[in-house]
Write an enzyme that holds these catalytic residues in place. Structure first.
Site, PDB file in Angstrom:
ATOM      1  N   ASP A 194      27.690  42.860  29.337  1.00  0.00           N
ATOM      2  CA  ASP A 194      26.262  42.466  29.648  1.00  0.00           C
ATOM      3  C   ASP A 194      25.236  43.211  28.633  1.00  0.00           C
ATOM      4  OD1 ASP A 194      24.477  41.595  31.785  1.00  0.00           O
ATOM      5  OD2 ASP A 194      23.878  43.711  31.982  1.00  0.00           O
ATOM      6  N   GLU A 278      27.059  36.570  28.529  1.00  0.00           N
ATOM      7  CA  GLU A 278      26.061  35.619  29.056  1.00  0.00           C
ATOM      8  C   GLU A 278      24.997  34.839  28.004  1.00  0.00           C
ATOM      9  OE1 GLU A 278      23.343  35.856  33.025  1.00  0.00           O
ATOM     10  OE2 GLU A 278      23.607  37.637  31.861  1.00  0.00           O
ATOM     11  N   CYS A 331      28.689  40.402  43.997  1.00  0.00           N
ATOM     12  CA  CYS A 331      29.400  41.602  44.155  1.00  0.00           C
ATOM     13  C   CYS A 331      30.823  41.085  43.545  1.00  0.00           C
ATOM     14  CB  CYS A 331      29.687  41.995  45.573  1.00  0.00           C
ATOM     15  SG  CYS A 331      31.139  43.214  45.693  1.00  0.00           S
ATOM     16  N   CYS A 334      33.835  41.280  46.291  1.00  0.00           N
ATOM     17  CA  CYS A 334      34.297  40.353  47.371  1.00  0.00           C
ATOM     18  C   CYS A 334      33.603  39.031  47.137  1.00  0.00           C
ATOM     19  CB  CYS A 334      33.749  41.054  48.618  1.00  0.00           C
ATOM     20  SG  CYS A 334      31.770  41.266  48.768  1.00  0.00           S
ATOM     21  N   CYS A 351      26.942  46.897  48.263  1.00  0.00           N
ATOM     22  CA  CYS A 351      27.484  45.676  48.903  1.00  0.00           C
ATOM     23  C   CYS A 351      27.393  45.718  50.467  1.00  0.00           C
ATOM     24  CB  CYS A 351      28.614  45.010  48.133  1.00  0.00           C
ATOM     25  SG  CYS A 351      29.072  43.401  49.036  1.00  0.00           S
ATOM     26  N   ASP A 361      24.395  47.004  35.729  1.00  0.00           N
ATOM     27  CA  ASP A 361      25.130  46.233  34.622  1.00  0.00           C
ATOM     28  C   ASP A 361      26.321  46.393  34.391  1.00  0.00           C
ATOM     29  OD1 ASP A 361      22.226  46.289  33.635  1.00  0.00           O
ATOM     30  OD2 ASP A 361      22.211  48.197  32.922  1.00  0.00           O
TER      31      ASP A 361
END
Length: 380
Positions: A194, A278, A331, A334, A351, A361
């Site tokens: 990232d 990304e 998250c 999950c 979360c 990050d």
């Protein structure tokens, strides 16, 4: 949407450029400047002819049409006969190539070259041994043997040479060679990365890479010399000295940045089989007036470019997550999406579904890796 760089192990021959600094004597410098001027004249001549033909017929000129006019042009201007003929052909080819890229929407329409531009260059091709290297001497067409800094071992077959004078007044040559690249040994280490401004990169393996901010290091010194140049008479000797000093500062910034990017991308390619990043719309992001200088200093586009061609060279996989994938909000444990995390001021969050505490990050890096590995890859 995900993008993967193709494995080109079936095509081991690639084009690689080797850049060296050259030290021409006074006579060679004069001849280099003469070739700059002649190539610039040929480029501008055929660019004007291309624009005129397009305005009249709706069609431009091909390279073949330009090349067939070169003998007549040399007969009309005798001084064109004194320079490298292959360099003049390359200038004509650059006109056709630049319009091809323009119609493919890869760049803007070509413009006329100016002799006042601080960066000048010309390109010549290898033929019949006209380009050679021997110790600390380099042979170039019309220039003969010239002293250069042999800072890197040359590999492969020489295809072309581009001589360039940069804004600081230094001369360089870039030799494009056909080199065979062997894929690196396979490793079982995927990684997600990232990119950011506070930290240059955060990896899914927990590594944090600091942002060196090279431009910020020299910003005060650069502003000082820019004020000095603004106070001096434009075109005067002191004004030119200040301008050259500014160019040297910019050159130092660019050299440090390129060194950092090359070392980082090479290490990532060597240590990881699959690299997931990304897709960033840098052209849009750089329009933010508060962040534009920092984004430009980070040079994310160059970082991605280097990763792309090095992955192809060495048999690695480069995978790109879609821009609109909520990598920061989801998250990675999950899969619950938290829209409130979209605010950039939220650097750490918990979360509500599984109770995991996330660094923004690091969580994004894990999600980028997951998205790239678990989804079907498509070619762009």
């Amino acid at each position: 949407m995900l993008v993967s760089a193709q494995d080109v192990s079936s095509k081991p021959l690639v084009h690689q450029a080797y850049k060296y600094r050259i030290y021409p004597n006074t006579e060679q410098q004069q001849l280099i400047r003469q070739m700059f001027g002649c190539c610039r004249f040929v480029f501008n001549y055929f660019l004007g002819a291309w624009n005129q033909r397009y305005a009249e017929t709706g069609k431009g000129l091909s390279y073949h049409a330009c090349a067939t006019q070169l003998p007549g042009l040399k007969a009309q201007y005798d001084w064109l006969k004194e320079v490298d003929s292959i360099a003049l052909q390359s200038a004509a080819r650059h006109v056709a190539d630049s319009f091809d890229r323009f119609f493919k929407k890869q760049n803007q329409a070509p413009r006329f070259k100016s002799r006042k531009h601080p960066i000048q260059s010309y390109t010549t091709k290898f033929t019949n041994g006209n380009i050679a290297m021997e110790g600390s001497r380099l042979k170039l067409p019309k220039l003969g043997w010239i002293r250069f800094a042999n800072s890197r071992k040359l590999e492969g077959r020489i295809l072309s040479a581009t001589v360039r004078k940069n804004a600081s007044g230094k001369f360089f040559v870039s030799l494009v060679c056909e080199v065979q690249k062997n894929p690196l040994p396979q490793v079982d280490t995927p990684i997600g990365i990232d990119l950011g401004l506070k930290e240059y990169a955060v990896c899914s393996n927990g590594e944090h890479i600091a942002n060196p901010r090279f431009y910020r290091q020299y910003e005060k010194k650069l502003a000082l010399w820019q004020r000095r140049m603004a106070r001096r008479t434009p075109g005067g000797s002191n004004w030119k000295k200040a301008k050259q000093h500014i160019a040297r500062i910019h050159e130092r910034i660019a050299n440090k940045r390129n060194d950092f990017l090359h070392k980082l991308t090479t290490r990532l390619i060597r240590e990881n089989q699959t690299i997931s990043i990304e897709h960033l719309r840098v052209a849009n992001m750089i329009q933010n007036p508060k962040l534009s200088k920092s984004i430009a200093d980070a040079s994310w586009g160059e970082w991605v470019r280097q990763l792309t061609y090095k992955a192809k060279w060495y048999g690695r996989n480069l995978r790109i997550a879609d821009t609109f994938e909520p990598t920061s909000q989801r998250c990675h444990v999950c899969g619950t999406i938290h829209p409130e995390v979209k605010n950039l001021s939220v650097r750490e969050w918990t979360c509500t579904a599984c109770g995991t505490i996330h660094d923004r990050d690091e969580n994004a890096a894990h999600n980028i890796e997951k998205v790239a590995v678990n989804h079907h890859l498509t070619k762009r």
